[in-house]
Design an enzyme around this catalytic site. Structure first.
Site, PDB file in Angstrom:
ATOM      1  N   ARG A 175       8.889 116.660  -0.061  1.00  0.00           N
ATOM      2  CA  ARG A 175       9.650 117.047   1.142  1.00  0.00           C
ATOM      3  C   ARG A 175      10.550 118.265   0.912  1.00  0.00           C
ATOM      4  O   ARG A 175      11.670 118.332   1.413  1.00  0.00           O
ATOM      5  CB  ARG A 175      10.510 115.881   1.677  1.00  0.00           C
ATOM      6  CG  ARG A 175       9.745 114.659   2.068  1.00  0.00           C
ATOM      7  CD  ARG A 175       8.744 114.898   3.203  1.00  0.00           C
ATOM      8  NE  ARG A 175       7.866 113.754   3.277  1.00  0.00           N
ATOM      9  CZ  ARG A 175       6.722 113.654   2.588  1.00  0.00           C
ATOM     10  NH1 ARG A 175       6.284 114.664   1.840  1.00  0.00           N
ATOM     11  NH2 ARG A 175       5.979 112.582   2.679  1.00  0.00           N
ATOM     12  N   SER A 223      11.553 109.280   8.584  1.00  0.00           N
ATOM     13  CA  SER A 223      12.371 108.788   7.461  1.00  0.00           C
ATOM     14  C   SER A 223      13.671 109.571   7.375  1.00  0.00           C
ATOM     15  O   SER A 223      13.662 110.803   7.344  1.00  0.00           O
ATOM     16  CB  SER A 223      11.608 108.947   6.147  1.00  0.00           C
ATOM     17  OG  SER A 223      10.458 108.135   6.176  1.00  0.00           O
ATOM     18  N   GLU A 293      16.563 113.127   3.908  1.00  0.00           N
ATOM     19  CA  GLU A 293      15.349 113.906   4.189  1.00  0.00           C
ATOM     20  C   GLU A 293      15.574 114.712   5.469  1.00  0.00           C
ATOM     21  O   GLU A 293      15.173 115.863   5.577  1.00  0.00           O
ATOM     22  CB  GLU A 293      14.146 112.972   4.356  1.00  0.00           C
ATOM     23  CG  GLU A 293      12.876 113.721   4.728  1.00  0.00           C
ATOM     24  CD  GLU A 293      11.624 112.856   4.647  1.00  0.00           C
ATOM     25  OE1 GLU A 293      11.545 111.974   3.775  1.00  0.00           O
ATOM     26  OE2 GLU A 293      10.722 113.064   5.473  1.00  0.00           O
TER      27      GLU A 293
END
Ligand SMILES: Cc1cc2nc3c(=O)[nH]c(=O)nc-3n(C[C@H](O)[C@H](O)[C@H](O)COP(=O)(O)OP(=O)(O)OC[C@H]3O[C@@H](n4cnc5c(N)ncnc54)[C@H](O)[C@@H]3O)c2cc1C
Length: 300
Positions: A175, A223, A293
């Site tokens: 990510r 998320s 995130e």
């Protein structure tokens, strides 16, 4: 209205001024951007950067806002969406695909499957754009976009046009990429040839699985935290007994504990309050530090 907005609207008549970002994020949260504008080609983008430089304005790129928490006082400067030319998905030959930064990831997955190309099926469930996906190195346990990237087209504000960069100049990890402060215009991916029927079946299977395990019909950003090495955040939050926990209008999802949902007109402050509670609980119970995130932008 800011002093420069009048001039900006002369240059971009379709621009929106004091535009609530809650209309442009999947969280449906966020205060106003000074201006939000869609640009359709590199020449328009170049004009925008000349204006921004003259007025010392920050410029922020926006995809689908599916990984963004925009703070309650909004964003100063200009928010840009890439439309038109930037939404094209092209197949120049062989197993290559060239996708504009404004194209949607699920569309990319479907178009590639239709052409018998495999490698991006898992992106069918990621509701962002190619630009946001490249910056975030979007993906799932089945794979990440970075693994199939050959070149990325970057806008160079000083030159007023884009240029391709590739190979060693690109870095992707979980990510994360080294494209974060760049303006991504397009990506060229190298896929593999496969059997169209098998690839389409895989896409459908992945789509079906996600709709059962993720709250895809609520206001959220996927998320919230990255999984720490060897652990799953959702499991940690669940084991700490925090599923369903509420702060103002924000709630830890009952379906997936690493998702926060805006189900009752949440503010960004509500979400951040909940984030801190989750972090503190996971830290004290498991001695694990959670990293966000989701990208937090704007003024508190
Ligand atoms: C229901 C749901 C499920 C999700 N599941 C997943 C998943 O399985 N895997 C996953 O990885 N993500 C997932 N996400 C998160 C999100 O979809 C991805 O991170 C996606 O890549 C973000 O793309 P975006 O276009 O919405 O980017 P945005 O949220 O608009 O922006 C994200 C960041 O990228 C920057 N950016 C956007 N476009 C550009 C550009 N052209 N040039 C430079 N910078 C740019 C923005 O400034 C910002 O910093 C999910 C989200 C939701 C709502």
């Amino acid at each position: 209205m800011t002093a420069w907005a009048e001039d900006f609207r002369k240059l971009f008549p379709h621009a929106r001024v004091d535009e609530p970002m809650s209309r442009h994020t999947t969280f449906h949260i966020g205060g106003p951007a000074d201006a939000l504008v869609a640009v359709h080609d590199e020449a328009q983008l170049a004009r925008l950067y000349v204006f921004a430089r003259r007025h010392a304005l920050p410029v922020m790129l926006l995809g689908r806002g599916s990984n963004l928490l925009v703070l309650d006082r909004g964003i100063r400067g200009v928010v840009v969406r890439l439309k038109g030319d930037f939404e094209r998905i092209e197949f120049p030959g062989g197993t290559l695909v060239r996708a504009g930064a404004g194209a949607r990831l699920p569309q990319l997955a479907m178009d590639c499957a239709e052409r018998g190309l495999t490698g991006v099926e898992t992106l069918v469930g990621v509701p962002g754009t190619v630009g946001g996906g490249l910056v975030m190195n979007a993906g799932t346990r089945e794979g990440e976009i970075g693994a199939v990237v050959r070149r990325v087209r970057i806008f160079e504000p000083e030159l007023g046009k884009g240029a391709w960069i590739g190979g060693g100049a690109l870095r992707f990890s979980y990510r994360k990429s080294n494209l974060e402060n760049r303006v991504v215009l397009a990506g060229e991916l190298e896929l593999k040839a496969g059997v169209k029927g098998d690839i389409l079946a895989r896409v459908r299977e992945l789509q079906g699985r996600r709709s059962q395990t993720r709250p895809i019909h609520t206001f959220n950003v996927g998320s919230v935290f990255k999984n720490p090495p060897g652990r799953f955040v959702a499991q940690l939050i669940q084991e700490a007994g925090l599923k369903g926990l509420r702060r103002g209008g924000a709630k830890v999802s009952d379906l997936h504990a690493n998702f926060i949902e805006n189900d009752q007109g949440a503010t960004a402050a509500d979400v951040l309050g909940l984030v801190e509670t989750l972090r503190e609980a996971v830290r004290s119970r498991f001695n694990v530090e959670l990293e966000l995130e989701v990208k937090v932008v704007g003024e508190a």
